[in-house]
Design a protein around this motif. Structure first.
Motif, PDB file in Angstrom:
ATOM      1  N   LYS A 189      13.906   8.391   6.293  1.00 58.37           N
ATOM      2  CA  LYS A 189      12.598   7.806   6.242  1.00 58.37           C
ATOM      3  C   LYS A 189      12.411   7.330   4.504  1.00 58.37           C
ATOM      4  O   LYS A 189      13.006   7.690   3.805  1.00 58.37           O
ATOM      5  CB  LYS A 189      11.350   8.649   6.253  1.00 58.37           C
ATOM      6  N   CYS A 222       9.775   5.357   2.194  1.00 55.09           N
ATOM      7  CA  CYS A 222       8.316   5.192   2.078  1.00 55.09           C
ATOM      8  C   CYS A 222       7.741   5.081   0.703  1.00 55.09           C
ATOM      9  O   CYS A 222       8.463   5.764  -0.152  1.00 55.09           O
ATOM     10  CB  CYS A 222       7.572   6.585   3.097  1.00 55.09           C
ATOM     11  N   TYR A 268       5.053   6.384   0.204  1.00 49.93           N
ATOM     12  CA  TYR A 268       4.069   7.571   0.028  1.00 49.93           C
ATOM     13  C   TYR A 268       4.881   8.808   0.486  1.00 49.93           C
ATOM     14  O   TYR A 268       5.936   8.517   1.131  1.00 49.93           O
ATOM     15  CB  TYR A 268       2.769   7.555   1.041  1.00 49.93           C
ATOM     16  N   SER A 269       4.249   9.969   0.271  1.00 48.93           N
ATOM     17  CA  SER A 269       5.141  11.230   0.892  1.00 48.93           C
ATOM     18  C   SER A 269       3.708  11.906   1.336  1.00 48.93           C
ATOM     19  O   SER A 269       3.734  13.209   0.565  1.00 48.93           O
ATOM     20  CB  SER A 269       5.913  11.777  -0.036  1.00 48.93           C
ATOM     21  N   CYS A 270       3.076  11.548   2.287  1.00 49.11           N
ATOM     22  CA  CYS A 270       1.748  12.249   2.647  1.00 49.11           C
ATOM     23  C   CYS A 270       2.266  13.636   3.195  1.00 49.11           C
ATOM     24  O   CYS A 270       3.183  14.024   3.755  1.00 49.11           O
ATOM     25  CB  CYS A 270       1.324  11.483   3.844  1.00 49.11           C
ATOM     26  N   TYR A 292       0.825  15.423   5.345  1.00 50.42           N
ATOM     27  CA  TYR A 292       0.792  15.668   6.845  1.00 50.42           C
ATOM     28  C   TYR A 292       2.003  14.767   7.650  1.00 50.42           C
ATOM     29  O   TYR A 292       1.952  14.848   8.831  1.00 50.42           O
ATOM     30  CB  TYR A 292      -0.593  15.328   7.127  1.00 50.42           C
ATOM     31  N   CYS A 293       2.829  14.142   6.861  1.00 48.14           N
ATOM     32  CA  CYS A 293       3.636  13.034   7.551  1.00 48.14           C
ATOM     33  C   CYS A 293       4.482  14.072   8.500  1.00 48.14           C
ATOM     34  O   CYS A 293       5.070  15.166   8.371  1.00 48.14           O
ATOM     35  CB  CYS A 293       4.682  12.624   6.482  1.00 48.14           C
ATOM     36  N   THR A 346       9.167  12.681   2.006  1.00 51.20           N
ATOM     37  CA  THR A 346      10.019  11.427   2.014  1.00 51.20           C
ATOM     38  C   THR A 346      10.826  11.745   0.703  1.00 51.20           C
ATOM     39  O   THR A 346      10.721  12.192  -0.428  1.00 51.20           O
ATOM     40  CB  THR A 346       8.873  10.583   1.164  1.00 51.20           C
ATOM     41  N   ASN A 387       0.705   1.745   5.634  1.00 45.41           N
ATOM     42  CA  ASN A 387      -0.153   2.654   4.408  1.00 45.41           C
ATOM     43  C   ASN A 387      -0.865   1.864   3.644  1.00 45.41           C
ATOM     44  O   ASN A 387      -1.622   2.491   2.777  1.00 45.41           O
ATOM     45  CB  ASN A 387       0.811   3.529   3.976  1.00 45.41           C
ATOM     46  N   LYS A 446      -4.057   2.323   6.123  1.00 44.72           N
ATOM     47  CA  LYS A 446      -4.473   3.607   5.875  1.00 44.72           C
ATOM     48  C   LYS A 446      -5.437   3.989   4.848  1.00 44.72           C
ATOM     49  O   LYS A 446      -5.087   3.477   3.607  1.00 44.72           O
ATOM     50  CB  LYS A 446      -3.349   4.364   5.691  1.00 44.72           C
TER      51      LYS A 446
END
Ligand code: SF4
Length: 312
Positions: free
Chosen positions: A25, A27, A29-31, A33-34, A39, A108, A130
């Motif tokens: 991945k 991204c 972001y590194s949410c 909840y991903c 990430t 996002n 998002k």
């Protein structure tokens, strides 16, 4: 895999997924909840991944292999990472339009400051942005953005894109227990979303194993509260709880009707009574669904609602 599915999606009907970002991945972001994990390749620089011709050929092969009655309603960029990092996204969308199927992108929204990203997204028929929080601290805690991303720039460009975009604009808010689910936070998020004027504002909860294992779903009370706050803010909210509930309402099968509607919208007590009358059903059905943990009775502002139970 570049294309996958088709999968049933309440938002988009039957959707053929397109993953334009290679693994692992990548991204911005590194949410917390991903569902794809933490990430490792945090990035905000647009790059070339697959050539649009390669994506076109893969999707064509996939579509050719499907039965006539399994053709998708949407081709959806829902990537293993952030789809707008792909510098060729706009060209790929143009190419895929040849199939005559609407194109959706789930993003996002962190890179909307780049004109190129906004122009690419403007080519899609349906876009979801998002918006998990209107508060910078919470944004940093939940989305864990790339170090060079700036919160005010992110917010300003949500508004700019909303002005420029002509397709169906939607938002998605993932609620995480004790992170962004209290009433004040949700009110602020709703006030921000209201200014974007989305067609629908989806409220979702983590339903697959999250990147960080302490991440939890909010309880049904918080979810109902979020729904009512969005509604009162003049937004059109819809819940995504991991069940394929539908908006169809009355089908004549009372159990199906209640469970389907409760998965999308909490049902107010008076509306529940009307539904029971319409279906000529016994009110004990509601107790039965509560007792078998299919729905829960919750209260908000002295009004009773029924909502799909997701915590057992
Ligand atoms: S934006 Fe999407 S892909 Fe990126 S970390 Fe968050 S949930 Fe995962």
């Amino acid at each position: 895999m570049i294309s996958f599915g088709p999968v049933p999606s309440r938002r988009l009907g039957i959707s053929l997924g397109i993953n334009n970002i290679p693994t692992p991945k990548i991204c911005s972001y590194s949410c917390i909840y991903c569902q794809v994990g933490v990430t490792k390749k945090h990035n905000i620089i647009l790059q070339q991944f697959y050539k649009p011709e390669v994506i076109f050929k893969k999707v064509k092969k996939h579509l050719d292999s499907l039965d006539k009655d399994n053709k998708p309603d949407y081709l959806t960029f829902v990537a293993n990472g952030e789809p707008t990092l792909d510098i060729n996204l706009g060209e790929s969308i143009e190419r895929l339009k040849e199939f005559g199927i609407p194109i959706a992108v789930i993003t996002n929204a962190s890179l909307l400051n780049a004109t190129e990203v906004r122009n690419n997204l403007c080519k899609a028929d349906w876009v979801s942005l998002k918006v998990d929080s209107a508060d910078e601290k919470v944004w940093r805690a939940i989305n864990r953005p790339h170090i060079l991303l700036d919160f005010n720039t992110y917010k300003e460009n949500l508004f700019l894109f909303a002005k420029e975009y002509r397709g169906s604009l939607n938002t998605e808010t993932m609620l995480v227990k004790d992170v962004n689910d209290n009433a004040l936070q949700i009110q602020d998020t709703a006030d921000l979303i209201k200014q974007i004027k989305p067609t629908t504002s989806y409220i979702s909860i983590p339903t697959r194993p999250p990147a960080l294992n302490w991440v939890n779903k909010p309880d049904e009370e918080s979810l109902n509260q979020a729904y009512q706050i969005y509604l009162n803010a003049g937004i059109n909210p819809e819940m995504i709880l991991g069940y394929e509930g539908s908006n169809m309402g009355y089908t004549g099968n009372i159990i199906k009707d209640i469970v389907n509607i409760c998965s999308v919208h909490p049902i107010r007590e008076d509306a529940m009574q009307q539904l029971l009358i319409k279906d000529k059903a016994d009110s004990r059905i509601v107790d039965y669904l509560i007792n078998n943990h299919s729905i829960r009775k919750v209260e908000y502002n002295s009004t009773v609602y029924y909502i799909r139970q997701f915590q057992k």
